[in-house]
Write an enzyme that holds these catalytic residues in place. Structure first.
Site, mmCIF file in Angstrom:
data_model
loop_
_atom_site.group_PDB
_atom_site.id
_atom_site.type_symbol
_atom_site.label_atom_id
_atom_site.label_comp_id
_atom_site.label_asym_id
_atom_site.label_seq_id
_atom_site.Cartn_x
_atom_site.Cartn_y
_atom_site.Cartn_z
ATOM 1 N N TYR B 33 39.517 -9.867 -21.899
ATOM 2 C CA TYR B 33 40.129 -8.558 -21.711
ATOM 3 C C TYR B 33 41.536 -8.696 -21.136
ATOM 4 O O TYR B 33 41.948 -9.781 -20.714
ATOM 5 C CB TYR B 33 39.254 -7.673 -20.813
ATOM 6 C CG TYR B 33 39.318 -7.992 -19.334
ATOM 7 C CD1 TYR B 33 38.734 -9.145 -18.824
ATOM 8 C CD2 TYR B 33 39.968 -7.133 -18.451
ATOM 9 C CE1 TYR B 33 38.794 -9.428 -17.475
ATOM 10 C CE2 TYR B 33 40.028 -7.416 -17.086
ATOM 11 C CZ TYR B 33 39.445 -8.567 -16.612
ATOM 12 O OH TYR B 33 39.509 -8.863 -15.277
ATOM 13 N N HIS B 103 22.211 -18.366 -28.461
ATOM 14 C CA HIS B 103 23.139 -18.897 -27.457
ATOM 15 C C HIS B 103 24.408 -19.448 -28.098
ATOM 16 O O HIS B 103 25.500 -19.272 -27.576
ATOM 17 C CB HIS B 103 22.446 -19.967 -26.599
ATOM 18 C CG HIS B 103 21.649 -19.395 -25.474
ATOM 19 N ND1 HIS B 103 22.107 -19.359 -24.191
ATOM 20 C CD2 HIS B 103 20.435 -18.807 -25.452
ATOM 21 C CE1 HIS B 103 21.201 -18.795 -23.412
ATOM 22 N NE2 HIS B 103 20.172 -18.447 -24.148
ATOM 23 N N LYS B 148 40.603 -15.101 -18.922
ATOM 24 C CA LYS B 148 40.371 -13.719 -18.477
ATOM 25 C C LYS B 148 39.164 -13.175 -19.225
ATOM 26 O O LYS B 148 39.289 -12.334 -20.126
ATOM 27 C CB LYS B 148 41.626 -12.859 -18.696
ATOM 28 C CG LYS B 148 41.633 -11.588 -17.844
ATOM 29 C CD LYS B 148 43.000 -10.941 -17.807
ATOM 30 C CE LYS B 148 42.961 -9.591 -17.121
ATOM 31 N NZ LYS B 148 42.736 -9.641 -15.670
ATOM 32 N N GLU B 180 42.573 -17.217 -4.826
ATOM 33 C CA GLU B 180 43.149 -15.923 -5.207
ATOM 34 C C GLU B 180 42.189 -14.837 -4.749
ATOM 35 O O GLU B 180 41.221 -15.125 -4.038
ATOM 36 C CB GLU B 180 43.378 -15.869 -6.719
ATOM 37 C CG GLU B 180 42.107 -16.081 -7.547
ATOM 38 C CD GLU B 180 42.351 -16.070 -9.056
ATOM 39 O OE1 GLU B 180 43.381 -15.526 -9.501
ATOM 40 O OE2 GLU B 180 41.482 -16.580 -9.785
ATOM 41 N N LEU B 204 43.290 -17.265 -12.144
ATOM 42 C CA LEU B 204 43.793 -16.558 -13.320
ATOM 43 C C LEU B 204 45.270 -16.293 -13.083
ATOM 44 O O LEU B 204 45.641 -15.574 -12.154
ATOM 45 C CB LEU B 204 43.069 -15.228 -13.510
ATOM 46 C CG LEU B 204 43.559 -14.519 -14.765
ATOM 47 C CD1 LEU B 204 42.891 -15.114 -15.991
ATOM 48 C CD2 LEU B 204 43.336 -13.031 -14.686
#
Lengths: 290, 290
Positions: B33, B103, B148, B180, B204
């Site tokens: 995303y 899977h 992400k 972070e 990220l």
């Protein structure tokens, strides 16, 4: 015959089952799941699955108090999909529900999303007989592998590597130790003793693993919950995986290392035989010829 | 006015947007995303978001070649939802698509699921002015935080803890280092130099982080990409977080430790001012009074 699934109180044909893209299961992997084996209509270790589900729900703080209703839902799915005389499985997924996207839990009380399907799941006869080949990869997953969450992207990516390498599963290595497979628990045998990674936050404690513990006790096989070091794997004579799909699956090769003479070992066979006696009502022994 | 969203080629009112519970985004968190800020109709560092999206897609091996069409989709969402004169955001999610649950990746070529929404996102004026309080927790996430992905359950669970402790974010600690926040990058200031965790698999790399790098260079502030040790935090005089939602967010307290006199520091303010000059066209300086 169209597949019938369960979604939020309704039994529907699969193409009619639809969820909101605001479901937190879709946006945040904010949910948990279970897969339960049904042997000719009989669930395998049902209560153990429900207890694990409740632990997972509790760990992610999803409030769902209707686990006692699940058995009826699953039975009806098995019947509606004409699976009651077959080897089958139930997939159940529970998410926190649908709400405007926020990282924290929504403030309002959400209705959980409950989704369940039934499917035919034949025993993997060939592999159960000959054993499988696996690869190993670093265990890059998070540190709450004990939660059976739907945040399965790591498992998916790693298992895909196995498939692309012509292997049937991937075992995961954390700090030199074999933790488990991407969707199975791992066991190694040395001097007739069985070793497996201890329970805790680094593995998902499998339901078939519980069955193996019981079988080992019945057969007087010592089961030691200690991690197996990858670099000591040549000290072990046998290796097998367990899982709701895999059942008791012999492993004859990890990466380039072949166990014994490349056929499933004696202890593995003993545990398989005992397991199938429970699950396939002594039929499997004939089918598989083990 | 009903909210208009985008789903797989169509612009729909949100209640008409529905996906299959077999979407791999729902079963496996098998998707990625982006969230892009729109300042009065103008996207902020659009190309950088698209480049990161392409890196994420590549990392999870989702084939989606139509990133060049996204800008038109986002612009239309902004317009249809009458957000072109407001401070807004776009949420975009791309999953591998819908298929029978396995899977590994499905063998057939799937159509990706593309879902996008537009929403009003006002600057967090109060917090930007006074700074926020955060807590710290162990960083239990997987080892590919640079992707992400929508496998956000860990972030969600940890951020929820922050909310329940009356804090605005949670910073994550891995092996003693601040990596972070659950949805922000972290920066600390010592002797007028800014420190932040280096790029790599443990964070990220944020788009606002890129903007901070540029601003530091323009303002001749030295930016050093080295991890900040949690136990040395008292050696730092300022702390701030960055993110598409947070923008440049001063932190005045981590757990029980208060920075300076509990008000945002000088370097943080300089970076805020430079950032808002770009984004709020010099209005924010007046609004926020910084």
């Amino acid at each position: 015959m169209p597949e019938i699934v369960y979604l939020n109180g309704f039994f529907l044909t699969k193409n009619k089952a639809l969820i909101s893209p605001d479901d937190r299961g879709f946006n945040f992997a904010d949910g948990v799941y279970e897969v339960i084996r049904y042997y000719k209509g009989q669930p395998f270790l049902f209560d153990e699955h429900i207890r694990r589900l409740e632990r997972s729900l509790n760990a992610v703080k999803i409030v769902f108090n209707d686990t006692h209703e699940l058995q009826n839902i699953f039975n009806r799915l098995i019947l509606e999909n004409r699976l009651n005389n077959l080897y089958a499985g139930i997939y159940l997924q529970i998410t926190r529900g649908s709400a405007k996207r926020t990282h924290h839990f929504p403030k309002e009380n959400l209705q959980c999303t409950i989704y369940a399907t039934a499917f035919e799941k034949k025993p993997m006869l060939k592999q159960l007989k000959t054993g499988i080949k696996v690869i190993s990869r670093p265990d890059i997953r998070w540190l709450r592998c004990d939660i059976k969450s739907i945040a399965l992207l790591p498992n998916t990516l790693i298992f895909q590597e196995a498939v692309e390498h012509g292997a049937d599963e991937c075992i995961l290595i954390r700090q030199g130790n074999i933790t488990e497979g991407t969707h199975s628990n791992a066991f190694a045998v040395k001097n007739n003793k069985v070793y497996t990674h201890p329970d805790g936050n680094l593995i998902l404690s499998g339901i078939t693993r519980i069955a193996v513990r019981k079988i080992c006790s019945e057969l007087n096989i010592e089961l030691i919950e200690e991690p197996v070091k990858q670099h000591e794997i040549h000290n072990y004579s046998e290796f097998f995986l367990t899982g709701t799909g895999n059942e008791i699956m012999p492993v004859v090769q990890i990466d380039n290392y072949i166990f014994g003479n490349g056929i499933p070992g004696k202890i593995t066979r003993e545990i398989q035989r005992a397991f199938f006696k429970h699950t396939y009502e002594q039929l499997a022994g004939e089918i598989i010829g083990i």
